[in-house]
Motif scaffolding. Sequence first.
Motif, PDB file in Angstrom:
ATOM      1  N   LEU A  92       0.835  -1.197   0.000  1.00  0.00           N
ATOM      2  CA  LEU A  92       0.000   0.000   0.000  1.00  0.00           C
ATOM      3  C   LEU A  92       0.870   1.248   0.000  1.00  0.00           C
ATOM      4  O   LEU A  92       2.036   1.214   0.408  1.00  0.00           O
ATOM      5  N   PRO A  93       0.341   2.379  -0.472  1.00  0.00           N
ATOM      6  CA  PRO A  93       1.106   3.635  -0.412  1.00  0.00           C
ATOM      7  C   PRO A  93       1.539   3.950   1.018  1.00  0.00           C
ATOM      8  O   PRO A  93       0.839   3.620   1.976  1.00  0.00           O
ATOM      9  N   SER A  94       2.686   4.565   1.153  1.00  0.00           N
ATOM     10  CA  SER A  94       3.245   4.846   2.483  1.00  0.00           C
ATOM     11  C   SER A  94       2.294   5.657   3.350  1.00  0.00           C
ATOM     12  O   SER A  94       2.213   5.451   4.567  1.00  0.00           O
ATOM     13  N   ALA A  95       1.552   6.576   2.730  1.00  0.00           N
ATOM     14  CA  ALA A  95       0.638   7.416   3.499  1.00  0.00           C
ATOM     15  C   ALA A  95      -0.462   6.590   4.149  1.00  0.00           C
ATOM     16  O   ALA A  95      -0.947   6.915   5.238  1.00  0.00           O
ATOM     17  N   VAL A  96      -0.849   5.501   3.484  1.00  0.00           N
ATOM     18  CA  VAL A  96      -1.888   4.620   4.041  1.00  0.00           C
ATOM     19  C   VAL A  96      -1.274   3.583   4.970  1.00  0.00           C
ATOM     20  O   VAL A  96      -1.789   3.312   6.055  1.00  0.00           O
ATOM     21  N   LYS A  97      -0.158   2.977   4.538  1.00  0.00           N
ATOM     22  CA  LYS A  97       0.464   1.908   5.298  1.00  0.00           C
ATOM     23  C   LYS A  97       0.934   2.373   6.668  1.00  0.00           C
ATOM     24  O   LYS A  97       0.823   1.642   7.654  1.00  0.00           O
ATOM     25  N   ASP A  98       1.454   3.581   6.755  1.00  0.00           N
ATOM     26  CA  ASP A  98       1.968   4.083   8.030  1.00  0.00           C
ATOM     27  C   ASP A  98       0.869   4.306   9.058  1.00  0.00           C
ATOM     28  O   ASP A  98       1.147   4.400  10.265  1.00  0.00           O
ATOM     29  N   ARG A  99      -0.374   4.429   8.593  1.00  0.00           N
ATOM     30  CA  ARG A  99      -1.490   4.663   9.508  1.00  0.00           C
ATOM     31  C   ARG A  99      -2.073   3.367  10.068  1.00  0.00           C
ATOM     32  O   ARG A  99      -2.915   3.408  10.973  1.00  0.00           O
ATOM     33  N   ILE A 100      -1.658   2.229   9.533  1.00  0.00           N
ATOM     34  CA  ILE A 100      -2.180   0.942   9.986  1.00  0.00           C
ATOM     35  C   ILE A 100      -1.251   0.373  11.057  1.00  0.00           C
ATOM     36  O   ILE A 100      -0.099   0.046  10.763  1.00  0.00           O
ATOM     37  N   PRO A 101      -1.703   0.244  12.297  1.00  0.00           N
ATOM     38  CA  PRO A 101      -0.846  -0.346  13.347  1.00  0.00           C
ATOM     39  C   PRO A 101      -0.532  -1.809  13.023  1.00  0.00           C
ATOM     40  O   PRO A 101      -1.257  -2.462  12.274  1.00  0.00           O
ATOM     41  N   SER A 110      -0.787  -4.357  14.937  1.00  0.00           N
ATOM     42  CA  SER A 110      -1.840  -5.238  15.441  1.00  0.00           C
ATOM     43  C   SER A 110      -3.026  -5.287  14.478  1.00  0.00           C
ATOM     44  O   SER A 110      -3.607  -6.351  14.240  1.00  0.00           O
ATOM     45  N   ALA A 111      -3.386  -4.122  13.907  1.00  0.00           N
ATOM     46  CA  ALA A 111      -4.489  -4.079  12.944  1.00  0.00           C
ATOM     47  C   ALA A 111      -4.116  -4.818  11.668  1.00  0.00           C
ATOM     48  O   ALA A 111      -4.950  -5.497  11.055  1.00  0.00           O
ATOM     49  N   GLU A 112      -2.867  -4.717  11.253  1.00  0.00           N
ATOM     50  CA  GLU A 112      -2.399  -5.431  10.060  1.00  0.00           C
ATOM     51  C   GLU A 112      -2.517  -6.934  10.248  1.00  0.00           C
ATOM     52  O   GLU A 112      -2.991  -7.648   9.358  1.00  0.00           O
ATOM     53  N   SER A 113      -2.108  -7.431  11.404  1.00  0.00           N
ATOM     54  CA  SER A 113      -2.209  -8.857  11.698  1.00  0.00           C
ATOM     55  C   SER A 113      -3.665  -9.303  11.769  1.00  0.00           C
ATOM     56  O   SER A 113      -4.024 -10.383  11.284  1.00  0.00           O
ATOM     57  N   PHE A 114      -4.519  -8.470  12.370  1.00  0.00           N
ATOM     58  CA  PHE A 114      -5.932  -8.819  12.490  1.00  0.00           C
ATOM     59  C   PHE A 114      -6.582  -8.902  11.112  1.00  0.00           C
ATOM     60  O   PHE A 114      -7.310  -9.865  10.819  1.00  0.00           O
ATOM     61  N   ILE A 115      -6.328  -7.930  10.259  1.00  0.00           N
ATOM     62  CA  ILE A 115      -6.931  -7.926   8.919  1.00  0.00           C
ATOM     63  C   ILE A 115      -6.461  -9.128   8.110  1.00  0.00           C
ATOM     64  O   ILE A 115      -7.265  -9.815   7.468  1.00  0.00           O
ATOM     65  N   SER A 116      -5.168  -9.385   8.127  1.00  0.00           N
ATOM     66  CA  SER A 116      -4.621 -10.515   7.362  1.00  0.00           C
ATOM     67  C   SER A 116      -5.156 -11.842   7.887  1.00  0.00           C
ATOM     68  O   SER A 116      -5.539 -12.717   7.109  1.00  0.00           O
ATOM     69  N   GLY A 117      -5.193 -12.001   9.218  1.00  0.00           N
ATOM     70  CA  GLY A 117      -5.689 -13.239   9.797  1.00  0.00           C
ATOM     71  C   GLY A 117      -7.166 -13.451   9.530  1.00  0.00           C
ATOM     72  O   GLY A 117      -7.588 -14.570   9.198  1.00  0.00           O
ATOM     73  N   ALA A 118      -7.965 -12.390   9.666  1.00  0.00           N
ATOM     74  CA  ALA A 118      -9.402 -12.502   9.437  1.00  0.00           C
ATOM     75  C   ALA A 118      -9.697 -12.845   7.982  1.00  0.00           C
ATOM     76  O   ALA A 118     -10.542 -13.709   7.692  1.00  0.00           O
ATOM     77  N   ALA A 119      -9.037 -12.171   7.058  1.00  0.00           N
ATOM     78  CA  ALA A 119      -9.257 -12.435   5.636  1.00  0.00           C
ATOM     79  C   ALA A 119      -8.816 -13.849   5.261  1.00  0.00           C
ATOM     80  O   ALA A 119      -9.503 -14.553   4.512  1.00  0.00           O
ATOM     81  N   ALA A 120      -7.662 -14.272   5.784  1.00  0.00           N
ATOM     82  CA  ALA A 120      -7.170 -15.619   5.493  1.00  0.00           C
ATOM     83  C   ALA A 120      -8.124 -16.678   6.043  1.00  0.00           C
ATOM     84  O   ALA A 120      -8.398 -17.688   5.382  1.00  0.00           O
ATOM     85  N   GLY A 121      -8.640 -16.461   7.251  1.00  0.00           N
ATOM     86  CA  GLY A 121      -9.582 -17.408   7.841  1.00  0.00           C
ATOM     87  C   GLY A 121     -10.868 -17.507   7.037  1.00  0.00           C
ATOM     88  O   GLY A 121     -11.403 -18.605   6.851  1.00  0.00           O
ATOM     89  N   ALA A 122     -11.373 -16.372   6.558  1.00  0.00           N
ATOM     90  CA  ALA A 122     -12.606 -16.377   5.767  1.00  0.00           C
ATOM     91  C   ALA A 122     -12.421 -17.132   4.454  1.00  0.00           C
ATOM     92  O   ALA A 122     -13.280 -17.923   4.048  1.00  0.00           O
ATOM     93  N   VAL A 123     -11.301 -16.903   3.784  1.00  0.00           N
ATOM     94  CA  VAL A 123     -11.035 -17.582   2.511  1.00  0.00           C
ATOM     95  C   VAL A 123     -10.896 -19.092   2.713  1.00  0.00           C
ATOM     96  O   VAL A 123     -11.519 -19.890   2.003  1.00  0.00           O
ATOM     97  N   THR A 183      -3.217 -11.700  15.738  1.00  0.00           N
ATOM     98  CA  THR A 183      -2.833 -10.481  16.451  1.00  0.00           C
ATOM     99  C   THR A 183      -2.167 -10.818  17.787  1.00  0.00           C
ATOM    100  O   THR A 183      -1.088 -10.299  18.114  1.00  0.00           O
ATOM    101  N   SER A 184      -2.811 -11.687  18.557  1.00  0.00           N
ATOM    102  CA  SER A 184      -2.242 -12.069  19.856  1.00  0.00           C
ATOM    103  C   SER A 184      -0.995 -12.932  19.689  1.00  0.00           C
ATOM    104  O   SER A 184      -0.068 -12.844  20.497  1.00  0.00           O
ATOM    105  N   TYR A 185      -0.952 -13.736  18.613  1.00  0.00           N
ATOM    106  CA  TYR A 185       0.243 -14.558  18.396  1.00  0.00           C
ATOM    107  C   TYR A 185       1.460 -13.678  18.133  1.00  0.00           C
ATOM    108  O   TYR A 185       2.538 -13.917  18.684  1.00  0.00           O
TER     109      TYR A 185
END
Length: 244
Positions: free
Chosen positions: A23-32, A34-47, A110-112
């Motif tokens: 993602l562009p740096s302006a967007v990526k830098d705003r994602i903590p 923990s939020a990055e791990s949560f989004i990736s884990g949730a999306a992977a689990g759904a798929v 996220t917790s892992y």
Amino acid sequence: MYVCYGGMQFVAYRGFTQLQHQLPSAVKDRIPNSAESFISGAAAGAVATTATYPLDLLRTRFAAQGTERVYPSLRSAFRTISRDEGARGYFRGLSAAVGSIVPYMGLFFTSYEFFHTHFAALQLLPLSSGDAAAGVMASVLAKTATFPLDLVRKRLQVQGPMRTRYVHTNIPVYAGVWRGLYAIWRKEGLRGWYRGLTVSLIKAAPASAITMYVYERTLHGLMATSKEDNLWECYDAYSDYDDD
């Protein structure tokens, strides 16, 4: 089911993580983190859950059989469900599954990542790694938080025309996820939402510990192999240059 699910889950998790890194740096830098791990884990689990759900449904139904076998074989199960329930029968309870796996996998990864950072130097036998401890802690936290939805998922999976032939012949009929949760709460109280949690944790905690330990060790091994291959390529290139 677990071979297919595990492979798709980790491939999707790394894929979604790398996608966020692009993602562009302006967007990526705003994602903590923990939020990055949560989004990736949730999306992977759904798929992974959606792709392997028919196998998960069959696993639950085979486990619910008693001495009178409802489905004598895997082929028979596919044929019977297709005939009596149609294609939708393979995805009975999918909304509950996705509804539980999205927060579960999000919380788990996220917790892992959090526990893995703090337990990195911890030595545990027989696994001798903080990866195992982080996997156990993450699994207990995520499983406890999302267990009511997982309970409804399993009860919805054994709905249908064959429900009276399972071990528990008095399986209630639920019209959906939320109505199922409400019905359980009215009849069994709050404890009803967590019926079977202890057994589930006894299964999930060591399974997650072994899974994350093997995943981390395999990933590190593949990365080391890749680095060695790159070093040999550089050595060969240098040797060719030296000979010239």
